[in-house]
Design a protein around this motif. Structure first.
Motif, PDB file in Angstrom:
ATOM      1  N   UNK A 225       0.833  -1.206   0.000  1.00  0.00           N
ATOM      2  CA  UNK A 225       0.000   0.000   0.000  1.00  0.00           C
ATOM      3  C   UNK A 225       0.869   1.258   0.000  1.00  0.00           C
ATOM      4  N   UNK A 226       1.865   1.277   0.872  1.00  0.00           N
ATOM      5  CA  UNK A 226       2.702   2.489   0.938  1.00  0.00           C
ATOM      6  C   UNK A 226       3.552   2.659  -0.317  1.00  0.00           C
ATOM      7  N   UNK A 227       4.026   1.536  -0.871  1.00  0.00           N
ATOM      8  CA  UNK A 227       4.831   1.647  -2.096  1.00  0.00           C
ATOM      9  C   UNK A 227       4.007   2.250  -3.223  1.00  0.00           C
ATOM     10  N   UNK A 228       2.700   1.980  -3.190  1.00  0.00           N
ATOM     11  CA  UNK A 228       1.823   2.522  -4.241  1.00  0.00           C
ATOM     12  C   UNK A 228       1.700   4.045  -4.139  1.00  0.00           C
ATOM     13  N   UNK A 229       2.076   4.606  -2.989  1.00  0.00           N
ATOM     14  CA  UNK A 229       2.021   6.066  -2.832  1.00  0.00           C
ATOM     15  C   UNK A 229       3.253   6.740  -3.456  1.00  0.00           C
ATOM     16  N   UNK A 230       4.323   5.957  -3.605  1.00  0.00           N
ATOM     17  CA  UNK A 230       5.569   6.501  -4.175  1.00  0.00           C
ATOM     18  C   UNK A 230       5.371   6.555  -5.696  1.00  0.00           C
ATOM     19  N   UNK A 231       5.458   7.758  -6.250  1.00  0.00           N
ATOM     20  CA  UNK A 231       5.014   7.953  -7.635  1.00  0.00           C
ATOM     21  C   UNK A 231       6.017   7.555  -8.701  1.00  0.00           C
ATOM     22  N   UNK A 232       5.603   7.625  -9.960  1.00  0.00           N
ATOM     23  CA  UNK A 232       6.460   7.220 -11.091  1.00  0.00           C
ATOM     24  C   UNK A 232       7.645   8.159 -11.315  1.00  0.00           C
ATOM     25  N   UNK A 233       7.657   9.283 -10.612  1.00  0.00           N
ATOM     26  CA  UNK A 233       8.764  10.230 -10.713  1.00  0.00           C
ATOM     27  C   UNK A 233       9.794   9.990  -9.597  1.00  0.00           C
ATOM     28  N   UNK A 234       9.550   8.995  -8.734  1.00  0.00           N
ATOM     29  CA  UNK A 234      10.336   8.907  -7.489  1.00  0.00           C
ATOM     30  C   UNK A 234      11.246   7.672  -7.446  1.00  0.00           C
ATOM     31  N   UNK A 235      12.317   7.819  -6.658  1.00  0.00           N
ATOM     32  CA  UNK A 235      13.309   6.747  -6.477  1.00  0.00           C
ATOM     33  C   UNK A 235      13.311   6.314  -5.007  1.00  0.00           C
ATOM     34  N   UNK A 236      13.403   5.011  -4.803  1.00  0.00           N
ATOM     35  CA  UNK A 236      13.490   4.485  -3.434  1.00  0.00           C
ATOM     36  C   UNK A 236      14.923   4.036  -3.158  1.00  0.00           C
ATOM     37  N   UNK A 237      15.469   4.487  -2.026  1.00  0.00           N
ATOM     38  CA  UNK A 237      16.852   4.152  -1.663  1.00  0.00           C
ATOM     39  C   UNK A 237      16.821   3.380  -0.344  1.00  0.00           C
ATOM     40  N   UNK A 238      17.492   2.225  -0.320  1.00  0.00           N
ATOM     41  CA  UNK A 238      17.501   1.445   0.924  1.00  0.00           C
ATOM     42  C   UNK A 238      18.917   1.014   1.277  1.00  0.00           C
ATOM     43  N   UNK A 239      19.442   1.611   2.359  1.00  0.00           N
ATOM     44  CA  UNK A 239      20.738   1.181   2.904  1.00  0.00           C
ATOM     45  C   UNK A 239      20.539   0.621   4.312  1.00  0.00           C
ATOM     46  N   UNK A 240      19.274   0.401   4.708  1.00  0.00           N
ATOM     47  CA  UNK A 240      18.996  -0.009   6.099  1.00  0.00           C
ATOM     48  C   UNK A 240      18.930  -1.534   6.193  1.00  0.00           C
ATOM     49  N   UNK A 241      17.762  -2.100   5.949  1.00  0.00           N
ATOM     50  CA  UNK A 241      17.610  -3.549   5.905  1.00  0.00           C
ATOM     51  C   UNK A 241      16.566  -3.891   4.846  1.00  0.00           C
ATOM     52  N   UNK A 242      16.818  -4.984   4.118  1.00  0.00           N
ATOM     53  CA  UNK A 242      15.951  -5.343   3.002  1.00  0.00           C
ATOM     54  C   UNK A 242      14.497  -5.502   3.397  1.00  0.00           C
TER      55      UNK A 242
END
Ligand code: DGY
Length: 322
Positions: A225-242
């Motif tokens: 659900x939350x990922x669906x809020x991140x739009x087509x113009x946006x980048x997700x960065x994860x350096x924490x935990x998968x």
């Protein structure tokens, strides 16, 4: 004073191993061979201290099988999600970590991933190495600028703040969502705006960077659900935990272009990386490099040494988490 018997699960930087050997009765792993669970259990029976890392799960069964002598699990790493803290507490085994010393290097990797993903640096380098570069072209390999864009930071601890500082230098607008709002002077210094509604922040961000510790509470914090809020113009960065991200849902969104791209340093089942991620051009993939510098890994090791030394000398453990 009795020297602590210390079982070190992985090879550590030379200076750290030398210090360990000078101070403790240390069983090192110079070949860095993965320690089979049976070997670990056997060695633990005669150890006061275990030094694991993120790659060594320390679960209730392992702690159960350790001898009564095990007093401390001194984790080589700041995240302690590899350790069953409740089981350690129940058995009276202390747990320490290595906070503070990997902040800057991990923030550097988050920034590097933002740049790599948005400017398509991995794809560009692959093109060149494959001999497929046709020369400069006005519309070739266009990426996205960082300057003037909105960065949404999830988790404003040390690393989140260090990323905010870097992003401000690039002229980005900083918003953050965190369990605790940081002090007003920190907000002012970082020119960061607290957003109590994480969903609102996700909707508006051009970059979302994750800096929360992993726990049951943050498992799939970025769910479908939350990922669906991140739009087509946006980048997700994860350096924490998968596992803070629902990796399956993220892959689906990357595959359909529902999200612009991602920069990942961590994965749900490390070291396994989902082959669908490997096939995608809009994701940058690093092998958990956040703290991987000689300086930081040495500093982490010295923190481990300080905690064991405190135990040996009967002092309070400086970085106790359980
Ligand atoms: C940490 O310290 O938590 C890093 O991710 C390496 O374990």
């Amino acid at each position: 004073m009795r020297r602590m018997k210390v079982l070190v699960a992985r090879r550590l930087p030379d200076g750290v191993e030398a210090r360990m050997s000078a101070l403790f009765d240390a069983a090192l792993n110079p070949g860095d061979a993965p320690m089979p669970r049976t070997a670990l259990i056997e060695a633990l029976a005669d150890s006061d201290v275990l030094v694991p890392s993120v790659a060594n799960p320390v679960d209730a069964a392992l702690l159960e099988s350790a001898g009564p002598g095990l007093k401390l699990v001194a984790n080589f790493g700041v995240g302690v999600d590899n350790i069953d803290l409740d089981a350690a507490r129940t058995r009276g085994i202390a747990v320490t970590n290595t906070p503070g010393v990997l902040t800057e290097d991990t923030a550097d990797i988050a920034l590097a991933l933002m740049l790599m993903a948005a400017r398509r640096l991995g794809a560009g380098e692959r093109t060149l190495r494959a001999g497929a570069w046709r020369g400069w072209g006005p519309t070739d390999q266009l990426g996205t600028s960082l300057t003037g864009k909105r960065l949404g930071i999830v988790g404003m601890g040390r690393i989140g703040q260090a990323l905010a500082l870097r992003a401000r230098a690039l002229g980005m607008h900083i918003e953050y969502h965190s369990r605790h709002r940081v002090e007003a002077d920190v907000e002012a210094r970082l020119e960061a705006r607290f957003e109590p509604d994480m969903d609102a922040m996700l909707r508006q961000a051009n970059f979302v960077s994750l800096h929360a510790p992993y726990s049951a509470a943050t498992h799939h914090l970025l769910d479908r659900r939350r990922l669906a809020l991140v739009g087509p113009h946006a980048f997700l960065i994860n350096t924490a935990r998968g596992a803070i991200v629902d990796e399956e849902a993220l892959i689906e969104r990357l595959e359909t272009g529902a999200i612009a791209g991602a920069g990942l340093d961590v994965y749900t089942n490390e070291p396994h990386v989902d082959p669908r991620l490997l096939a995608l051009e809009n994701v940058v993939l690093l092998p958990h490099l956040g703290s991987a510098t000689v300086e930081t890994r040495t500093a982490m090791g010295m923190k481990v040494v300080e905690n064991i030394l405190a135990l040996q000398e009967g002092r309070e453990l400086p970085d106790r988490v359980a």
